[in-house]
Motif scaffolding. Structure first.
Motif, mmCIF file in Angstrom:
data_model
loop_
_atom_site.group_PDB
_atom_site.id
_atom_site.type_symbol
_atom_site.label_atom_id
_atom_site.label_comp_id
_atom_site.label_asym_id
_atom_site.label_seq_id
_atom_site.Cartn_x
_atom_site.Cartn_y
_atom_site.Cartn_z
ATOM 1 N N TYR A 8 0.835 -1.204 0.000
ATOM 2 C CA TYR A 8 0.000 0.000 0.000
ATOM 3 C C TYR A 8 0.867 1.250 0.000
ATOM 4 O O TYR A 8 2.016 1.229 0.455
ATOM 5 N N TRP A 12 -1.351 5.783 3.032
ATOM 6 C CA TRP A 12 -2.429 4.883 3.429
ATOM 7 C C TRP A 12 -1.991 4.049 4.623
ATOM 8 O O TRP A 12 -2.744 3.865 5.565
ATOM 9 N N ARG A 13 -0.746 3.526 4.576
ATOM 10 C CA ARG A 13 -0.234 2.698 5.686
ATOM 11 C C ARG A 13 -0.174 3.467 6.982
ATOM 12 O O ARG A 13 -0.505 2.948 8.045
ATOM 13 N N ALA A 41 -4.376 -2.827 -2.513
ATOM 14 C CA ALA A 41 -3.152 -2.045 -2.685
ATOM 15 C C ALA A 41 -3.092 -1.435 -4.079
ATOM 16 O O ALA A 41 -2.775 -0.249 -4.236
ATOM 17 N N GLU A 44 -5.553 1.419 -4.263
ATOM 18 C CA GLU A 44 -5.095 2.614 -3.546
ATOM 19 C C GLU A 44 -3.998 3.352 -4.310
ATOM 20 O O GLU A 44 -3.969 4.574 -4.331
ATOM 21 N N TRP A 45 -3.086 2.603 -4.951
ATOM 22 C CA TRP A 45 -2.056 3.252 -5.761
ATOM 23 C C TRP A 45 -2.671 3.981 -6.954
ATOM 24 O O TRP A 45 -2.292 5.108 -7.266
#
Length: 193
Positions: A8, A12-13, A41, A44-45
């Motif tokens: 991720y 976000w992490r 992931a 989100e990217w």
């Protein structure tokens, strides 16, 4: 399983990572959970990149995908196109004034230059190709292609933007291409007849 969280984006992490890590401690490890984390992931990217590029990309399964690679710099491409077409514009303009209108002093002045330029195949090829190249450069930022999925069907839309400099270059290129084409057609007809 927690190592999949490193797929991720860092932002976000830092926001959700500890909570998801705690949740993963409570849940049994499985392939479907790992696949969900990997898909999340990627999503989100793509979402992060979409926000950073101003929304010109679409998230997989999203509603719209825009293809406009050159729209960010229309003025720059218009200036480059104008620079590319300027030698042809000057050559054709002086030639029309000297030979078309019949200004003898101008014909005597540019006659040797015209002969020298047309003797070189590279220069004469550039003079002919330059309006087409400049036309492409000027049109690139004016055209946008949109692909939308609505009700399971793809809809393709074509958007045309009007930028003054680019449109002026387009008109110049079309006129120059028409003049060059008429010259070459006339030259072929004279040689054939």
């Amino acid at each position: 399983m927690k190592t999949l969280l490193y797929l991720y984006p860092p932002s976000w992490r830092s926001r959700y990572g500890p909570e998801i890590a705690d949740l993963l401690d409570d849940e049994p490890f499985g392939r479907s959970a790992a696949l969900d984390l990997a898909r999340g992931a990627v999503r989100e990217w793509v979402h992060l990149i979409t926000r950073r590029t101003g929304g010109s990309l679409a998230v997989a399964g999203g509603s719209t995908m825009l293809i406009r690679p050159f729209e960010r710099h229309p003025t720059s491409l218009g200036i480059i196109a104008l620079a590319v077409v300027t030698p042809t514009l000057l050559f054709v303009g002086y030639s029309l004034l000297a030979y078309g209108v019949g200004i003898p002093a101008l014909a005597d002045a540019i006659g040797p230059a015209v002969e020298a330029l047309t003797a070189s195949g590279v220069v004469s090829a550039f003079i002919v190709v330059a309006p087409l190249l400049a036309l492409g450069l000027a049109l690139l930022p004016l055209v946008g292609l949109g692909i939308t999925r609505a009700g399971g069907e793809l809809q393709v839309t074509l958007a045309l933007r009007g930028r003054a400099l680019n449109l002026v270059v387009v008109v110049i290129c079309v006129v120059l291409a028409a003049v060059l084409l008429s010259y070459f057609v006339g030259d072929v007809l004279v040689e054939a007849g």
